[in-house]
Design an enzyme around this catalytic site. Structure first.
Site, PDB file in Angstrom:
ATOM      1  N   LYS A 195       0.852  -1.179   0.000  1.00  0.00           N
ATOM      2  CA  LYS A 195       0.000   0.000   0.000  1.00  0.00           C
ATOM      3  C   LYS A 195       0.893   1.235   0.000  1.00  0.00           C
ATOM      4  O   LYS A 195       1.671   1.452   0.922  1.00  0.00           O
ATOM      5  CB  LYS A 195      -0.894  -0.011   1.232  1.00  0.00           C
ATOM      6  N   LYS A 248      -2.221  -1.668  -3.861  1.00  0.00           N
ATOM      7  CA  LYS A 248      -3.053  -0.468  -3.835  1.00  0.00           C
ATOM      8  C   LYS A 248      -2.186   0.765  -3.921  1.00  0.00           C
ATOM      9  O   LYS A 248      -1.207   0.830  -3.197  1.00  0.00           O
ATOM     10  CB  LYS A 248      -3.829  -0.523  -2.515  1.00  0.00           C
TER      11      LYS A 248
HETATM   12  C1  PBG Z   1      -7.620   2.734   5.568  1.00  0.00           C
HETATM   13  C2  PBG Z   1      -7.846   2.673   4.118  1.00  0.00           C
HETATM   14  C3  PBG Z   1      -7.717   3.707   3.172  1.00  0.00           C
HETATM   15  C4  PBG Z   1      -8.155   3.180   1.966  1.00  0.00           C
HETATM   16  C5  PBG Z   1      -8.499   1.858   2.196  1.00  0.00           C
HETATM   17  N1  PBG Z   1      -8.275   1.567   3.530  1.00  0.00           N
HETATM   18  C6  PBG Z   1      -7.352   5.119   3.322  1.00  0.00           C
HETATM   19  C7  PBG Z   1      -5.973   5.537   3.613  1.00  0.00           C
HETATM   20  O1  PBG Z   1      -5.033   4.765   3.711  1.00  0.00           O
HETATM   21  O2  PBG Z   1      -5.850   6.749   3.803  1.00  0.00           O
HETATM   22  C8  PBG Z   1      -8.237   3.931   0.668  1.00  0.00           C
HETATM   23  C9  PBG Z   1      -9.236   3.409  -0.282  1.00  0.00           C
HETATM   24  C10 PBG Z   1      -9.579   4.336  -1.385  1.00  0.00           C
HETATM   25  O3  PBG Z   1      -8.989   5.427  -1.566  1.00  0.00           O
HETATM   26  O4  PBG Z   1     -10.489   3.979  -2.120  1.00  0.00           O
HETATM   27  N2  PBG Z   1      -6.306   2.836   5.977  1.00  0.00           N
END
Ligand code: PBG
Length: 331
Positions: A195, A248
């Site tokens: 991520k 992601k």
């Molecule tokens: C929680 C999380 C996030 C997303 C998924 N789980 C936000 C972040 O890390 O700020 C983002 C998903 C999206 O932008 O569609 N940590």
């Protein structure tokens, strides 16, 4: 006689021939639909920065999930918007919090639909970070037991999958241990192994009210410059017990998806995040791109890069289109 030897166009002449030559396919059961659940406010509240997406009450989330199931969508991924926040994010593991309530409602209404629950503290902490703070920094090891508590709460409510998205080190092992100890050895962990600290999460943070009050997430989410590190993260999570992994965001990471696909043998999901979805909608609203075609092309591109599964806010619309084209073919 012409000198042309290779005629790639032969298999592009008709829809039937193109179907025969198609290398990558997408079916609705490869789609995972994110759903936002809130116990505040109306049963359904539209999210301005995510056209077509809503915050649902737990019961209405179950109704939405039932429709997705009818369309053949593979799973729902639940995010909670709590009614209060504190420094620890304790709302994340409350038995009557938005996510456990929605899980139970979906279980009652559509028992066959796989339910995934996102595990993170950022929606539940008053400072908006994904873990607890010590001297202004997110404390990795102090956060682990809290994430494990949230995972156990969702498993106890009936989730099939818990999906940690916090990017703390060692959380997969900690969550696996806690789940097994609580008698949830059947519950799977799909970790957001890779991520990035991405600019594309903005609309999600609006929707969930989870923008950090100070600083950013660069101390725990990955640097977008790195791909070898992504392979290390994915392998480490699989070693700790992840049953599948998520990369992601999606479109900026096609090479990462390919690298991870080749490095591990578990299923790989790509998350087409909120900013990607909002961006396509915004350009389409201005008439600059065709939304339907851009949606299809971005999804198939993620599949072609190596993603087995797609987490996408387009899940519902794409499944509807697939159902329509199946009906057309039957005619
Ligand atoms: C929680 C999380 C996030 C997303 C998924 N789980 C936000 C972040 O890390 O700020 C983002 C998903 C999206 O932008 O569609 N940590």
């Amino acid at each position: 006689m012409s000198g042309v030897r290779f005629r790639g166009r032969r298999l592009r002449r008709t829809p039937g021939l193109r179907a025969l030559a198609r290398e990558t396919r997408l079916s609705p059961d490869q789609l995972i639909a994110p759903l936002f659940v809130s116990q505040l406010g109306p049963d359904r509240q539209n999210i301005p920065t995510l056209p077509g997406q809503s915050r649902w009450s737990p019961d209405h989330a179950a109704a939405a999930a039932a429709e997705l199931f009818e369309l053949g969508v593979g799973a729902v991924l639940l995010f909670g918007i709590p009614s209060w926040k504190d420094a620890e994010g304790s709302g994340a593991w409350m038995e009557n919090g938005p996510v456990p309530q929605a899980i139970r409602a979906i279980r009652r209404r559509v028992p066959q639909l796989p339910v995934w629950a996102d595990v993170c503290l950022c929606e539940y902490t008053d400072h908006g970070h994904c873990g607890v703070l010590r001297s202004g920094e997110v404390d990795n090891d102090a956060t682990l037991p809290l994430l494990a508590r949230a995972a156990v709460a969702y498993a106890s409510a009936g989730a099939d999958v818990v999906a940690p998205s916090d990017m703390m080190d060692g959380r997969v092992a900690e969550i696996r241990r806690a789940l097994d100890q609580a008698g949830h050895s059947r519950v799977a962990i799909v970790s957001y192994a890779v991520k990035y600290a991405s600019a594309f999460y903005g609309p999600f943070r609006d929707a969930a009210g989870s923008t950090p009050k100070s600083g950013d997430r660069c101390g725990y989410q990955m640097d977008p410059s790195n791909v070898r590190e992504a392979v290390r993260e994915a392998r480490a999570d699989v070693e700790e017990g992840a049953d599948a992994v998520i990369v992601k965001p999606g479109m900026p990471c096609l090479d990462v998806i390919r690298a991870v696909r080749e490095a591990v043998t578990v299923p790989v999901a790509a998350y087409q995040v909120s900013g990607e979805y909002a961006m396509l909608h915004a350009a389409a609203e201005r008439g600059w791109i065709d939304l339907e075609r851009a949606m299809q092309e971005s999804a198939i591109g993620l599949r072609r890069a190596g993603a087995d599964l797609l987490v996408t806010y387009f899940a519902r619309v794409m499944a509807e289109r697939m159902a329509e084209s199946t009906r057309e073919m039957a005619r």
